[in-house]
Design a protein around this motif. Structure first.
Motif, mmCIF file in Angstrom:
data_model
loop_
_atom_site.group_PDB
_atom_site.id
_atom_site.type_symbol
_atom_site.label_atom_id
_atom_site.label_comp_id
_atom_site.label_asym_id
_atom_site.label_seq_id
_atom_site.Cartn_x
_atom_site.Cartn_y
_atom_site.Cartn_z
ATOM 1 N N TYR A 21 0.857 -1.185 0.000
ATOM 2 C CA TYR A 21 0.000 0.000 0.000
ATOM 3 C C TYR A 21 0.888 1.228 0.000
ATOM 4 C CZ TYR A 21 -3.717 -3.164 1.432
ATOM 5 O OH TYR A 21 -4.622 -4.195 1.481
ATOM 6 N N ASN A 22 0.616 2.144 -0.892
ATOM 7 C CA ASN A 22 1.286 3.444 -0.914
ATOM 8 C C ASN A 22 0.254 4.461 -0.442
ATOM 9 O OD1 ASN A 22 3.943 2.850 -2.029
ATOM 10 N ND2 ASN A 22 2.781 2.175 -3.815
ATOM 11 N N CYS A 23 0.453 4.966 0.757
ATOM 12 C CA CYS A 23 -0.520 5.845 1.387
ATOM 13 C C CYS A 23 0.058 7.242 1.548
ATOM 14 C CB CYS A 23 -0.907 5.294 2.758
ATOM 15 S SG CYS A 23 -1.488 3.587 2.732
ATOM 16 N N SER A 24 -0.836 8.206 1.633
ATOM 17 C CA SER A 24 -0.411 9.583 1.861
ATOM 18 C C SER A 24 -1.200 10.149 3.035
ATOM 19 C CB SER A 24 -0.633 10.429 0.608
ATOM 20 O OG SER A 24 -2.004 10.481 0.291
ATOM 21 N N PHE A 25 -0.639 11.185 3.642
ATOM 22 C CA PHE A 25 -1.312 11.867 4.734
ATOM 23 C C PHE A 25 -0.858 13.317 4.747
ATOM 24 C CE2 PHE A 25 2.526 9.904 6.373
ATOM 25 C CZ PHE A 25 3.118 10.899 7.126
ATOM 26 N N THR A 26 -1.682 14.166 5.336
ATOM 27 C CA THR A 26 -1.369 15.585 5.434
ATOM 28 C C THR A 26 -1.093 15.919 6.890
ATOM 29 O OG1 THR A 26 -2.818 16.044 3.568
ATOM 30 C CG2 THR A 26 -2.208 17.910 4.943
ATOM 31 N N HIS A 27 0.041 16.575 7.120
ATOM 32 C CA HIS A 27 0.420 16.986 8.474
ATOM 33 C C HIS A 27 0.968 18.402 8.388
ATOM 34 C CE1 HIS A 27 3.033 17.212 12.057
ATOM 35 N NE2 HIS A 27 2.054 16.516 12.602
ATOM 36 N N ASN A 28 0.321 19.342 9.076
ATOM 37 C CA ASN A 28 0.728 20.758 9.047
ATOM 38 C C ASN A 28 0.885 21.274 7.616
ATOM 39 O OD1 ASN A 28 0.762 20.778 11.840
ATOM 40 N ND2 ASN A 28 2.952 20.431 11.980
ATOM 41 N N LYS A 50 8.439 14.911 7.027
ATOM 42 C CA LYS A 50 9.243 16.111 7.314
ATOM 43 C C LYS A 50 10.623 16.048 6.663
ATOM 44 C CE LYS A 50 7.175 17.325 11.752
ATOM 45 N NZ LYS A 50 7.418 17.533 13.194
ATOM 46 N N GLY A 51 10.685 15.543 5.439
ATOM 47 C CA GLY A 51 11.947 15.473 4.705
ATOM 48 C C GLY A 51 12.884 14.370 5.169
ATOM 49 N N GLN A 52 12.448 13.518 6.067
ATOM 50 C CA GLN A 52 13.252 12.410 6.567
ATOM 51 C C GLN A 52 12.635 11.091 6.122
ATOM 52 O OE1 GLN A 52 16.077 12.713 8.659
ATOM 53 N NE2 GLN A 52 15.938 14.898 8.225
ATOM 54 N N ASP A 100 5.188 12.677 16.494
ATOM 55 C CA ASP A 100 4.107 13.639 16.704
ATOM 56 C C ASP A 100 3.088 13.568 15.565
ATOM 57 O OD1 ASP A 100 2.658 15.584 18.020
ATOM 58 O OD2 ASP A 100 3.706 17.235 17.028
ATOM 59 N N LEU A 101 2.638 12.348 15.293
ATOM 60 C CA LEU A 101 1.705 12.086 14.192
ATOM 61 C C LEU A 101 0.417 11.461 14.704
ATOM 62 C CD1 LEU A 101 3.663 10.421 11.254
ATOM 63 C CD2 LEU A 101 2.261 12.451 11.152
ATOM 64 N N PHE A 102 -0.702 12.054 14.373
ATOM 65 C CA PHE A 102 -2.022 11.496 14.648
ATOM 66 C C PHE A 102 -2.909 11.945 13.491
ATOM 67 C CE2 PHE A 102 0.184 12.156 18.626
ATOM 68 C CZ PHE A 102 0.042 10.921 19.234
ATOM 69 N N VAL A 103 -2.813 11.215 12.355
ATOM 70 C CA VAL A 103 -3.454 11.653 11.122
ATOM 71 C C VAL A 103 -4.156 10.501 10.425
ATOM 72 C CG1 VAL A 103 -1.856 13.581 10.719
ATOM 73 C CG2 VAL A 103 -1.321 11.333 9.805
ATOM 74 N N ASP A 104 -5.063 10.859 9.506
ATOM 75 C CA ASP A 104 -5.739 9.879 8.667
ATOM 76 C C ASP A 104 -4.878 9.541 7.459
ATOM 77 O OD1 ASP A 104 -7.990 9.857 10.295
ATOM 78 O OD2 ASP A 104 -8.910 11.524 9.213
#
Length: 107
Positions: A21-28, A50-52, A100-104
């Motif tokens: 699965y290739n998933c994406s998420f939005t954070h800040n 975050k670029g890491q 520090d991730l809590f995203v869909d």
């Protein structure tokens, strides 16, 4: 030669048993990604955030009626993913106090 053929066959068979699965998420306001290679007992997780880049190679996989729980806790690092494979496309959430991730997730 027979051993080489057997190893190739076994490796190919094991890859057929896993799903990627290739998933994406939005954070800040930033779009990041996570790639999951899921099989019955283990999941390999590649997180770009975050670029890491972070690689978790020994995540435990547990399925129940709510979906697939992927647990990548190791030492001081925590990362858990709940994946709903019943939906098309798959979706879920990612939780990690380390990152520090809590995203869909959208897969």
């Amino acid at each position: 030669m027979k051993i080489l053929i057997l190893l190739t066959s076994l490796t190919f068979s094991l890859n057929l048993l896993s799903k990627t699965y290739n998933c994406s998420f939005t954070h800040n306001d930033s779009e990041d990604q996570v790639e999951l290679k899921v099989n019955k007992k283990k999941t390999i997780t590649h997180l770009e955030f975050k670029g890491q880049e972070y690689n978790y190679k020994d995540c435990k996989t547990q399925k129940d009626q709510f979906g697939t729980l992927i647990d990548c806790n190791s030492g001081l690092t925590d990362l858990m993913i709940l994946l709903n494979e019943q939906e098309k496309p798959a979706s879920g959430g990612i939780m990690s106090s380390t990152h520090d991730l809590f995203v869909d997730l959208k897969c």
